[in-house]
Design an enzyme around this catalytic site. Sequence first.
Site, PDB file in Angstrom:
ATOM      1  N   ASN A 129      20.102  22.153  -8.793  1.00  0.00           N
ATOM      2  CA  ASN A 129      20.713  23.486  -8.769  1.00  0.00           C
ATOM      3  C   ASN A 129      19.613  24.510  -9.030  1.00  0.00           C
ATOM      4  O   ASN A 129      19.123  24.625 -10.145  1.00  0.00           O
ATOM      5  CB  ASN A 129      21.813  23.553  -9.833  1.00  0.00           C
ATOM      6  N   HIS A 155      18.820  27.608  -9.946  1.00  0.00           N
ATOM      7  CA  HIS A 155      19.589  28.694 -10.559  1.00  0.00           C
ATOM      8  C   HIS A 155      19.027  30.066 -10.215  1.00  0.00           C
ATOM      9  O   HIS A 155      17.815  30.283 -10.235  1.00  0.00           O
ATOM     10  CB  HIS A 155      19.586  28.546 -12.086  1.00  0.00           C
ATOM     11  N   ARG A 207      28.405  33.869  -7.040  1.00  0.00           N
ATOM     12  CA  ARG A 207      27.041  33.585  -7.475  1.00  0.00           C
ATOM     13  C   ARG A 207      26.214  33.121  -6.282  1.00  0.00           C
ATOM     14  O   ARG A 207      26.755  32.766  -5.228  1.00  0.00           O
ATOM     15  CB  ARG A 207      27.027  32.502  -8.572  1.00  0.00           C
ATOM     16  N   PHE A 244      31.808  29.471  -9.943  1.00  0.00           N
ATOM     17  CA  PHE A 244      31.742  28.387 -10.933  1.00  0.00           C
ATOM     18  C   PHE A 244      32.462  28.851 -12.199  1.00  0.00           C
ATOM     19  O   PHE A 244      31.987  29.739 -12.907  1.00  0.00           O
ATOM     20  CB  PHE A 244      30.288  28.005 -11.240  1.00  0.00           C
ATOM     21  N   THR A 254      -3.190  -5.586   0.360  1.00  0.00           N
ATOM     22  CA  THR A 254      -2.679  -4.247   0.637  1.00  0.00           C
ATOM     23  C   THR A 254      -3.592  -3.542   1.633  1.00  0.00           C
ATOM     24  O   THR A 254      -3.149  -2.692   2.406  1.00  0.00           O
ATOM     25  CB  THR A 254      -2.516  -3.419  -0.657  1.00  0.00           C
ATOM     26  N   ASP A 255      -4.871  -3.921   1.640  1.00  0.00           N
ATOM     27  CA  ASP A 255      -5.795  -3.339   2.631  1.00  0.00           C
ATOM     28  C   ASP A 255      -5.400  -3.771   4.048  1.00  0.00           C
ATOM     29  O   ASP A 255      -5.412  -2.964   4.977  1.00  0.00           O
ATOM     30  CB  ASP A 255      -7.236  -3.766   2.308  1.00  0.00           C
ATOM     31  N   GLN A 280      28.850  20.120  -7.338  1.00  0.00           N
ATOM     32  CA  GLN A 280      29.409  18.769  -7.186  1.00  0.00           C
ATOM     33  C   GLN A 280      30.393  18.740  -6.018  1.00  0.00           C
ATOM     34  O   GLN A 280      30.403  17.806  -5.210  1.00  0.00           O
ATOM     35  CB  GLN A 280      30.143  18.361  -8.483  1.00  0.00           C
ATOM     36  N   LYS A 288       0.866  -1.191   0.000  1.00  0.00           N
ATOM     37  CA  LYS A 288       0.000   0.000   0.000  1.00  0.00           C
ATOM     38  C   LYS A 288       0.893   1.228   0.000  1.00  0.00           C
ATOM     39  O   LYS A 288       1.760   1.367   0.869  1.00  0.00           O
ATOM     40  CB  LYS A 288      -0.903  -0.016   1.234  1.00  0.00           C
TER      41      LYS A 288
HETATM   42  O1  LIG Z   1      27.781  23.861  -9.728  1.00  0.00           O
HETATM   43  C1  LIG Z   1      27.499  23.726 -10.932  1.00  0.00           C
HETATM   44  N1  LIG Z   1      27.759  22.543 -11.552  1.00  0.00           N
HETATM   45  C2  LIG Z   1      27.469  22.320 -12.873  1.00  0.00           C
HETATM   46  O2  LIG Z   1      27.709  21.215 -13.424  1.00  0.00           O
HETATM   47  C3  LIG Z   1      26.874  23.389 -13.573  1.00  0.00           C
HETATM   48  N2  LIG Z   1      26.439  23.527 -14.863  1.00  0.00           N
HETATM   49  C4  LIG Z   1      25.916  24.772 -14.970  1.00  0.00           C
HETATM   50  O3  LIG Z   1      25.393  25.255 -16.021  1.00  0.00           O
HETATM   51  N3  LIG Z   1      26.013  25.445 -13.785  1.00  0.00           N
HETATM   52  C5  LIG Z   1      26.612  24.601 -12.905  1.00  0.00           C
HETATM   53  N4  LIG Z   1      26.926  24.750 -11.593  1.00  0.00           N
END
Ligand SMILES: O=c1[nH]c(=O)c2[nH]c(=O)[nH]c2[nH]1
Length: 295
Positions: free
Chosen positions: A244, A246, A175, A158, A57-58, A218, A12
């Site tokens: 991410n 953005h 950023r 970055f 499942t009940d 990463q 469930k």
């Molecule tokens: O920290 C980031 N990793 C990425 O792989 C990536 N690619 C991207 O366009 N911006 C970022 N920023």
Amino acid sequence: MAIRLGPNSYGKAEIRLVTVTREDEVHRLKDLTVSTALRGDLAATHLTGDNSAVVTTDTQKNTVYAFAKERPVGEIEDFALRLGRHFVHEFSHITAARIAIDEHGWDRIAVRGEPHEHAFSRSGDEKRTAEVTVGTDRAWVVSGLKDLVVLKSAGSEFHGFPRDKYTTLPETDDRILATAVTARWRHQASDTDWGESFRDIRRILLETFAGHHSLSLQQTLYAMGEAVLHRRPEVAEIRLSLPNKHHFAVDLTPFGLANDNEVFVATDRPYGLIEGTVLREDAEDPGPAWDFRTP
Ligand SMILES: O=c1[nH]c(=O)c2[nH]c(=O)[nH]c2[nH]1
């Protein structure tokens, strides 16, 4: 043509369970979404429609509600272990159970500065999670959290990535870095102090996100996972999923204005999705901890 039944499970999904525990006038809430799944000798129901082995499942759903009444739910890992062990021990043809729980947080409403006894507000989207797999002779516990939204407005760069004819992204040494953390960590044992472990790991994740000078999401992912493994010996492996979120500086030059990294557009899609695992070199084989379908 030879055709056969492959891996299968049933249960469930997303049982909504709310409990109220009363200590005098003070009420405590648990708000859970519980999913159950069972595996075992269930070929007959698939192949012939013989349902004599099907713990419905009940029934699985009813068991969750009855267990919540019989004993306080407690930590979600313990509740999941109790349920999983019940299904595997009670029915000999059920060889494994997977219980997944999301816990939704509630905060007490403050009235004139005092926490109210029985009125709450939802803590937000963040969930604490547990995924427990119980086999006939052992159990595997994965704890975690979902949708922990974090942002830092400095300490993130970055640059240094390859450029080709499709690359338009500018390099940046300043950023906004924002993400909604989903983290799941596999415990080495099935008898940890789950509450203390969870709270400390959440704190480590947040402090590392805040304190780590990021050259990529990463790198931040690895730093967060590494910090947890350094400080929490009960954890064998941690998996992180970091969208991410953005925030792009808006081009204000058409208005004759300079944008000194102060005005951003927050976009929700598409988003980069950065995912990874950080684990101990000597981590024990995960067995079915992550994937219920693996034997
Ligand atoms: O920290 C980031 N990793 C990425 O792989 C990536 N690619 C991207 O366009 N911006 C970022 N920023």
